[in-house]
Scaffold this motif. Structure first.
Motif, PDB file in Angstrom:
ATOM      1  N   LEU A  88       0.818  -1.220   0.000  1.00  0.00           N
ATOM      2  CA  LEU A  88       0.000   0.000   0.000  1.00  0.00           C
ATOM      3  C   LEU A  88       0.846   1.261   0.000  1.00  0.00           C
ATOM      4  N   GLY A  89       2.155   1.112   0.173  1.00  0.00           N
ATOM      5  CA  GLY A  89       3.019   2.282   0.135  1.00  0.00           C
ATOM      6  C   GLY A  89       4.093   2.310   1.195  1.00  0.00           C
ATOM      7  N   ASP A  90       4.014   1.445   2.197  1.00  0.00           N
ATOM      8  CA  ASP A  90       5.006   1.492   3.275  1.00  0.00           C
ATOM      9  C   ASP A  90       6.385   1.045   2.805  1.00  0.00           C
ATOM     10  N   ASP A  91       6.460  -0.034   2.021  1.00  0.00           N
ATOM     11  CA  ASP A  91       7.763  -0.518   1.570  1.00  0.00           C
ATOM     12  C   ASP A  91       8.449   0.471   0.621  1.00  0.00           C
ATOM     13  N   VAL A  92       7.684   1.000  -0.343  1.00  0.00           N
ATOM     14  CA  VAL A  92       8.321   1.943  -1.280  1.00  0.00           C
ATOM     15  C   VAL A  92       8.683   3.242  -0.587  1.00  0.00           C
ATOM     16  N   THR A  93       7.936   3.615   0.445  1.00  0.00           N
ATOM     17  CA  THR A  93       8.297   4.817   1.199  1.00  0.00           C
ATOM     18  C   THR A  93       9.629   4.608   1.900  1.00  0.00           C
ATOM     19  N   ARG A  94       9.851   3.420   2.430  1.00  0.00           N
ATOM     20  CA  ARG A  94      11.149   3.134   3.052  1.00  0.00           C
ATOM     21  C   ARG A  94      12.265   3.174   2.008  1.00  0.00           C
ATOM     22  N   GLN A  95      11.974   2.716   0.785  1.00  0.00           N
ATOM     23  CA  GLN A  95      12.959   2.833  -0.295  1.00  0.00           C
ATOM     24  C   GLN A  95      13.310   4.295  -0.541  1.00  0.00           C
ATOM     25  N   ALA A  96      12.278   5.143  -0.561  1.00  0.00           N
ATOM     26  CA  ALA A  96      12.508   6.574  -0.801  1.00  0.00           C
ATOM     27  C   ALA A  96      13.349   7.186   0.314  1.00  0.00           C
ATOM     28  N   LEU A  97      13.060   6.823   1.556  1.00  0.00           N
ATOM     29  CA  LEU A  97      13.830   7.353   2.680  1.00  0.00           C
ATOM     30  C   LEU A  97      15.277   6.877   2.623  1.00  0.00           C
ATOM     31  N   GLU A  98      15.456   5.617   2.229  1.00  0.00           N
ATOM     32  CA  GLU A  98      16.817   5.095   2.097  1.00  0.00           C
ATOM     33  C   GLU A  98      17.582   5.805   0.987  1.00  0.00           C
ATOM     34  N   ALA A  99      16.853   6.335  -0.012  1.00  0.00           N
ATOM     35  CA  ALA A  99      17.490   7.085  -1.094  1.00  0.00           C
ATOM     36  C   ALA A  99      17.873   8.491  -0.666  1.00  0.00           C
ATOM     37  N   GLY A 100      17.499   8.890   0.549  1.00  0.00           N
ATOM     38  CA  GLY A 100      17.927  10.177   1.081  1.00  0.00           C
ATOM     39  C   GLY A 100      17.080  11.357   0.664  1.00  0.00           C
ATOM     40  N   VAL A 101      15.794  11.138   0.387  1.00  0.00           N
ATOM     41  CA  VAL A 101      14.949  12.261  -0.019  1.00  0.00           C
ATOM     42  C   VAL A 101      14.728  13.217   1.141  1.00  0.00           C
ATOM     43  N   ASP A 102      14.459  14.476   0.782  1.00  0.00           N
ATOM     44  CA  ASP A 102      14.193  15.508   1.783  1.00  0.00           C
ATOM     45  C   ASP A 102      12.712  15.731   2.016  1.00  0.00           C
ATOM     46  N   ALA A 103      11.873  15.153   1.168  1.00  0.00           N
ATOM     47  CA  ALA A 103      10.425  15.287   1.320  1.00  0.00           C
ATOM     48  C   ALA A 103       9.752  14.150   0.562  1.00  0.00           C
ATOM     49  N   VAL A 104       8.555  13.779   1.021  1.00  0.00           N
ATOM     50  CA  VAL A 104       7.753  12.738   0.364  1.00  0.00           C
ATOM     51  C   VAL A 104       6.347  13.273   0.173  1.00  0.00           C
ATOM     52  N   LEU A 105       5.778  13.010  -1.000  1.00  0.00           N
ATOM     53  CA  LEU A 105       4.377  13.296  -1.259  1.00  0.00           C
ATOM     54  C   LEU A 105       3.631  11.980  -1.359  1.00  0.00           C
ATOM     55  N   VAL A 106       2.376  11.963  -0.881  1.00  0.00           N
ATOM     56  CA  VAL A 106       1.553  10.762  -1.001  1.00  0.00           C
ATOM     57  C   VAL A 106       0.226  11.142  -1.630  1.00  0.00           C
ATOM     58  N   ALA A 107      -0.211  10.337  -2.601  1.00  0.00           N
ATOM     59  CA  ALA A 107      -1.491  10.552  -3.265  1.00  0.00           C
ATOM     60  C   ALA A 107      -2.194   9.212  -3.404  1.00  0.00           C
ATOM     61  N   GLY A 108      -3.363   9.106  -2.815  1.00  0.00           N
ATOM     62  CA  GLY A 108      -4.118   7.858  -2.857  1.00  0.00           C
ATOM     63  C   GLY A 108      -5.249   7.921  -1.865  1.00  0.00           C
ATOM     64  N   GLY A 109      -5.844   6.787  -1.555  1.00  0.00           N
ATOM     65  CA  GLY A 109      -6.910   6.744  -0.572  1.00  0.00           C
ATOM     66  C   GLY A 109      -6.383   6.758   0.847  1.00  0.00           C
ATOM     67  N   ASP A 110      -7.288   6.646   1.803  1.00  0.00           N
ATOM     68  CA  ASP A 110      -6.905   6.682   3.213  1.00  0.00           C
ATOM     69  C   ASP A 110      -5.940   5.558   3.580  1.00  0.00           C
ATOM     70  N   GLY A 111      -6.101   4.401   2.924  1.00  0.00           N
ATOM     71  CA  GLY A 111      -5.194   3.291   3.204  1.00  0.00           C
ATOM     72  C   GLY A 111      -3.774   3.589   2.783  1.00  0.00           C
TER      73      GLY A 111
END
Length: 369
Positions: A88-111
């Motif tokens: 639902l997005g948790d694993d790829v978000t961890r990938q993004a954080l591991e890539a050293g991003v300074d900000a994350v945007l999320v677009a989708g439903g409540d889940g």
């Protein structure tokens, strides 16, 4: 759709994913095609990532907007990640954080928002919610702009930051297995979870949150109170027959309904609501409390005077604290932020104060949040 049972400790994915969309989620290119994750040394300047559900948003337009506004702000090329039925997005978000991003945007439903928030809690990296999907209750509770995503995407680069509380629920299954998951709006045990389990996924995709009315009608027809033992942190143990126990970080529901008028996402506490109506009249008291007392009368001084004079009833009971522990004899459905999380015999909640950094537009009024 029946509630999950046994040792299943993951949410049902039907409402927030495309049918047949399975497999591992991962990074995609600007056109949406699969793109491998490069070595960290190859992309040291990547600073912002977008995690999105491709069936909830206009992916092409949203990616173009993020690319354009990131370029205008002088940020480097964004990273894009699509969710799937298995992530639902948790694993790829961890990938993004591991890539050293300074900000994350999320677009989708409540889940999707819940899953991404879980992965980002405690990271110190700000999260931007681009309103989309059927409810986005967190965006509504934060009073974020809901008409179009440009304002929120732009806020990623020049907006303000709001430290927000995150709730956690540790669930113990009938077979003794345990799992802990985050929630950012509210979770519950009992009738509210059964209502979500009985809501048609297809109907929800068609009419949005209104589909829960159908789920409620199906659930109320067979609703029976169940015995719980519960204890708020620092309080004595209670036993009661209830229809539902809610633990909430936010208080507003769709259609302008105020379940918990004084709830705050930044007070370091969770609001607990216990529904224990007795018969049909009790349900009338519940509806009056939520739809009239909380949502209308409390907005006016004269209305608040009326409420102060009214005789209290126990159909709905409110408490506030650092968390609650709930135990039942029989396995009971649980929901977190509108997702089914199977059945549990024990739930213990806690609050992680100020653990999630939320982006809001510059000058956004956060009074009362």
């Amino acid at each position: 759709m029946a509630a999950a049972s046994g040792s299943n400790d993951e949410p049902a994915r039907d409402d927030d994913t495309a049918e047949g969309d399975g497999g591992e989620a991962g990074r995609v290119g600007s056109e949406g095609g699969p793109r491998p994750i490069e070595d960290a040394g190859e992309r040291p300047s990547s600073k912002v990532a977008l995690v999105y559900n491709p069936i909830k948003v206009d992916a092409r337009a949203l990616r173009a907007t993020v690319e354009r506004l990131a370029g205008e702000a002088g940020w480097s090329e964004p990273l894009f990640y699509e969710t799937t039925v298995d992530d639902l997005g948790d694993d790829v978000t961890r990938q993004a954080l591991e890539a050293g991003v300074d900000a994350v945007l999320v677009a989708g439903g409540d889940g999707t928002v819940r899953a991404v928030s879980e992965a980002m809690t405690g990271s110190g990296v700000p999260l931007t919610i681009v309103p989309s999907g059927t409810g986005n209750l967190l965006a509504r509770n934060l009073r974020l702009p809901l008409d179009g995503g440009d304002a929120m995407v732009r806020a990623t680069f020049d907006g303000d930051r709001l430290p927000m509380d995150v709730g956690w629920a540790a669930l113990r299954r009938p077979d003794g297995t345990t799992a802990e998951h985050a929630f950012v709006v509210m979770g519950g045990m009992g009738l509210d979870a059964a209502m979500i389990a009985n809501t048609s996924p297809q109907l929800k995709k068609t009419v949005g949150w209104v589909a829960y009315v159908d789920g409620a009608a199906r659930s109320l027809a067979s609703a029976k109170p169940f015995r719980v033992m519960y204890q708020l942190d620092g309080s004595r143990l209670h036993s009661a027959r209830v229809q539902s126990v809610l633990f909430a970080n936010c208080g507003s529901l769709p259609a302008g309904l105020e379940l918990i008028p004084e709830a705050s996402v930044a007070d370091g506490a969770l609001d607990i609501v216990i529904f224990q109506p007795k018969g049909a009249l009790g349900w009338i008291f519940v509806w009056r409390r939520v739809a009239w007392d909380n949502s209308v009368l409390r907005r006016f001084r004269a209305g608040r005077r009326v409420l102060a004079l009214r005789t209290k009833d126990n159909s709905v009971r409110y408490s506030r604290g650092a968390g609650i522990e709930i135990a039942t004899t029989n396995a009971t459905p649980v929901q977190l932020d509108g997702d089914e999380f199977g059945e549990a015999v024990h739930v213990r909640t806690r609050v992680d104060a100020g653990a999630l950094l939320i982006t809001v537009p510059r000058g956004h009024d956060t009074t009362g949040l």
